[in-house]
Design a protein around this motif. Structure first.
Motif, PDB file in Angstrom:
ATOM      1  N   HIS A  12      47.900  31.117  38.390  1.00  0.00           N
ATOM      2  CA  HIS A  12      47.802  32.566  37.744  1.00  0.00           C
ATOM      3  C   HIS A  12      48.297  33.472  38.933  1.00  0.00           C
ATOM      4  CE1 HIS A  12      43.509  31.952  38.619  1.00  0.00           C
ATOM      5  NE2 HIS A  12      43.619  33.125  39.361  1.00  0.00           N
TER       6      HIS A  12
ATOM      7  N   SER B 110      36.887  35.471  35.729  1.00  0.00           N
ATOM      8  CA  SER B 110      38.184  36.064  36.576  1.00  0.00           C
ATOM      9  C   SER B 110      37.842  37.240  36.978  1.00  0.00           C
ATOM     10  CB  SER B 110      39.197  35.911  35.659  1.00  0.00           C
ATOM     11  OG  SER B 110      38.814  36.776  34.444  1.00  0.00           O
TER      12      SER B 110
ATOM     13  N   VAL C  55      50.458  38.982  30.555  1.00  0.00           N
ATOM     14  CA  VAL C  55      50.984  38.040  30.750  1.00  0.00           C
ATOM     15  C   VAL C  55      50.844  36.928  29.410  1.00  0.00           C
ATOM     16  CG1 VAL C  55      50.819  35.588  32.035  1.00  0.00           C
ATOM     17  CG2 VAL C  55      50.353  37.766  33.108  1.00  0.00           C
TER      18      VAL C  55
ATOM     19  N   TYR D  83      49.602  44.725  33.366  1.00  0.00           N
ATOM     20  CA  TYR D  83      50.735  43.814  32.882  1.00  0.00           C
ATOM     21  C   TYR D  83      50.292  42.944  32.000  1.00  0.00           C
ATOM     22  CZ  TYR D  83      53.449  44.956  37.241  1.00  0.00           C
ATOM     23  OH  TYR D  83      54.198  45.650  38.248  1.00  0.00           O
TER      24      TYR D  83
ATOM     25  N   PHE E 162      45.213  28.978  32.744  1.00  0.00           N
ATOM     26  CA  PHE E 162      44.916  29.838  33.896  1.00  0.00           C
ATOM     27  C   PHE E 162      44.492  29.378  35.218  1.00  0.00           C
ATOM     28  CE2 PHE E 162      41.966  33.143  35.594  1.00  0.00           C
ATOM     29  CZ  PHE E 162      42.769  34.067  35.725  1.00  0.00           C
TER      30      PHE E 162
ATOM     31  N   ASN F 211      41.661  36.783  32.635  1.00  0.00           N
ATOM     32  CA  ASN F 211      41.868  36.039  31.517  1.00  0.00           C
ATOM     33  C   ASN F 211      41.068  36.372  30.405  1.00  0.00           C
ATOM     34  OD1 ASN F 211      41.202  32.257  31.119  1.00  0.00           O
ATOM     35  ND2 ASN F 211      42.842  33.607  30.437  1.00  0.00           N
TER      36      ASN F 211
ATOM     37  N   SER G  78      44.163  38.752  38.233  1.00  0.00           N
ATOM     38  CA  SER G  78      44.314  38.599  36.949  1.00  0.00           C
ATOM     39  C   SER G  78      43.081  38.436  36.175  1.00  0.00           C
ATOM     40  CB  SER G  78      45.166  37.244  36.594  1.00  0.00           C
ATOM     41  OG  SER G  78      46.421  37.570  36.989  1.00  0.00           O
TER      42      SER G  78
ATOM     43  N   ASP H  29      45.996  38.319  31.601  1.00  0.00           N
ATOM     44  CA  ASP H  29      46.630  37.101  31.184  1.00  0.00           C
ATOM     45  C   ASP H  29      45.899  36.297  29.996  1.00  0.00           C
ATOM     46  OD1 ASP H  29      47.445  34.347  31.415  1.00  0.00           O
ATOM     47  OD2 ASP H  29      47.364  34.282  33.467  1.00  0.00           O
TER      48      ASP H  29
ATOM     49  N   THR I  11      46.259  46.281  37.044  1.00  0.00           N
ATOM     50  CA  THR I  11      45.446  45.150  36.439  1.00  0.00           C
ATOM     51  C   THR I  11      46.678  44.187  35.648  1.00  0.00           C
ATOM     52  OG1 THR I  11      43.839  46.780  36.100  1.00  0.00           O
ATOM     53  CG2 THR I  11      43.969  44.880  34.924  1.00  0.00           C
ATOM     54  N   ILE I  12      46.124  43.072  35.953  1.00  0.00           N
ATOM     55  CA  ILE I  12      47.043  41.822  35.196  1.00  0.00           C
ATOM     56  C   ILE I  12      45.973  41.193  34.012  1.00  0.00           C
ATOM     57  CG2 ILE I  12      48.091  39.718  35.169  1.00  0.00           C
ATOM     58  CD1 ILE I  12      48.473  40.448  38.250  1.00  0.00           C
TER      59      ILE I  12
END
Length: 445
Positions: free
Chosen positions: A282, A423, A315, A313, A278, A288, A286, A271, A268-269
């Motif tokens: 991106h 997102s 961002v 992660y 975004f 947001n 991701s 952001d 998973t990201i």
């Protein structure tokens, strides 16, 4: 007796430093103890005690770190069954610090192990009520069914809260100052006042919980319309009961990666940039969750959307924000789940389509509209007839309920949550266009 109230705005959390004759006690400290250390230096005071009114669900405390670094003794109810070094502090127990006498009142209701800390100096009385007594309300009793290993049923705790309010504060004076652990905006209660403190006399007059009523009437009122429970609440209860790790060590153990354009698949990201940045570009897959300022409740929505112990992660838009974002992530104990903190390069594949607002206004039937407000908000009335209602904190798990044969448009109440919601659905629906109504929702209210 000098009392300093410290506020963590995103979590609407209040903690306290109490000073007398060169000694300091803390109540319900936040994750990072440095602000208390700085204040102790200003006051030329030694931190000798940390009171935990209960194992908190919405943030990780620094009680164990303060014990290890400052030598302070931690005081908590025997009912906590705490795994960290501590002294029990329950009905009848007292502690003298300088000219102050601290005592404990067992005040179950929000949790079975809640205590209120009473501080007396001469004719001055201060009550540190934790999540038991808020300004204008009382703590919710429904968290321990899902929060933490110690289970307690909501009705039983609601009844305990009734008896706490009816009986536990009776002998205390009207001019006793009331200092709660939370204010308006916290998910640990409902309908709280914007005020940060009060007097017991004012609460006896204005707080519904003190009104003459039967136990059944009280239980019915306290249980209705409580806010949702984020995924992370139980996780934090268990961390606080065991004893959190040193936050400086855990948050700075994270890796930093610069100008990233590709990451490991399946992770998973999150952001944290503003929605405009975004949407322009991106990393694919991701979510947001914006953290533009303290007004954005990043901590709450991170813990509501991302599961405890789920790797992700993180961002950030600039290394200037590195320390702040690690700090905010660590407040809820998620810093050890960060696979890496990353800034983004220029070659990014993810992009969000721009909504043609005028076309949508005239052709709503051509879209699947998804309302990601909370259940209580939707119960007050839908903004769009026929909208599919799935609260944001359930969206990742329940997106299969949403038809995807038409373009999807996501809305919330003001625009912040829909950035995250759109997102999430953009990840889920590979062949369906997903739009964020964002702040344009105000045109339809």
């Amino acid at each position: 007796m000098t009392i300093k109230q410290l506020k963590d705005s995103p979590l609407a959390h209040f903690s306290y430093a109490i000073v007398s004759n060169g000694e300091m006690a803390l109540v319900d400290p936040s994750r990072n103890p440095m602000e208390y250390y700085r204040y102790a230096e200003e006051q030329n005071a030694k931190i000798v005690a940390v009171f935990e009114t209960h194992p908190h669900a919405d943030f990780v405390s620094s009680h164990l770190q303060i014990h290890e670094e400052a030598g302070a003794i931690i005081y908590a109810s025997e009912k906590v069954g705490a795994d960290y070094p501590h002294k029990t502090f329950d009905d009848g127990d007292t502690l003298e610090m300088g000219d102050i006498i601290f005592s404990a009142i067992n005040t179950p209701g929000h949790s079975p192990d809640s205590i209120t800390i009473v501080a007396k100096e001469d004719d001055k009385t201060a009550l540190f009520t934790g999540d038991t007594l808020f300004i204008g309300n009382v703590g919710r009793p429904d968290l321990r069914e899902k929060a933490g290993n110690m289970k307690a049923k909501r009705v039983d705790l609601a009844k305990q809260m009734y008896h706490t309010i009816q009986n536990k504060f009776t002998d205390l004076p009207d001019d006793a100052l009331v200092y709660p652990a939370h204010g308006a905006g916290s998910l640990c209660g409902k309908n709280m006042s914007d005020a940060s403190s009060s007097t017991l006399g004012n609460e006896r007059q204005g707080n519904w919980a003190f009104k003459e009523q039967t136990e059944d009437e009280f239980v019915e009122e306290i249980l209705k319309d409580q806010p949702f429970i984020p995924h992370y609440f139980g996780f934090n209860v268990d961390i606080n009961k065991t004893g959190p790790e040193n936050v400086q060590r855990t948050k700075w153990a994270n890796k930093l990666r610069l100008r990233v354009e590709e990451v490991k698949k399946g992770v998973t990201i999150v952001d944290t940039r503003d929605e405009e940045s975004f949407k322009k570009a991106h990393l694919p897959n991701s979510i947001n969750i914006m953290a533009r300022s303290e007004k954005d409740k990043y901590e709450t929505w991170l813990g509501a959307i991302i599961q405890p112990e789920e790797e992700f992660y993180l961002v950030i838009d600039s290394v200037d924000n590195l320390e702040e974002m690690l700090e905010r992530t660590a407040k809820i104990g998620y810093e050890k789940q960060v696979k890496a903190v990353i800034t983004l390069g220029s070659k990014l594949n993810g992009k969000t389509e721009q909504l043609d607002l005028e076309y949508f206004k005239n052709n709503k039937e051509n879209y699947t509209i998804v309302d990601i407000r909370n259940d209580s908000e939707v119960a007050d009335g839908k903004i769009f007839e026929g909208a599919v209602a799935v609260p944001l904190h359930e969206l990742r798990e329940n997106s299969t309920e949403i038809p995807s044969h038409k373009p999807v448009i996501v809305h919330c109440a003001g625009g912040y949550r829909s950035a995250a919601g759109s997102s999430i659905l953009d990840m889920k629906f590979e062949n369906t266009k997903v739009y964020d109504l964002s702040e344009a929702i105000k045109d339809f209210k």
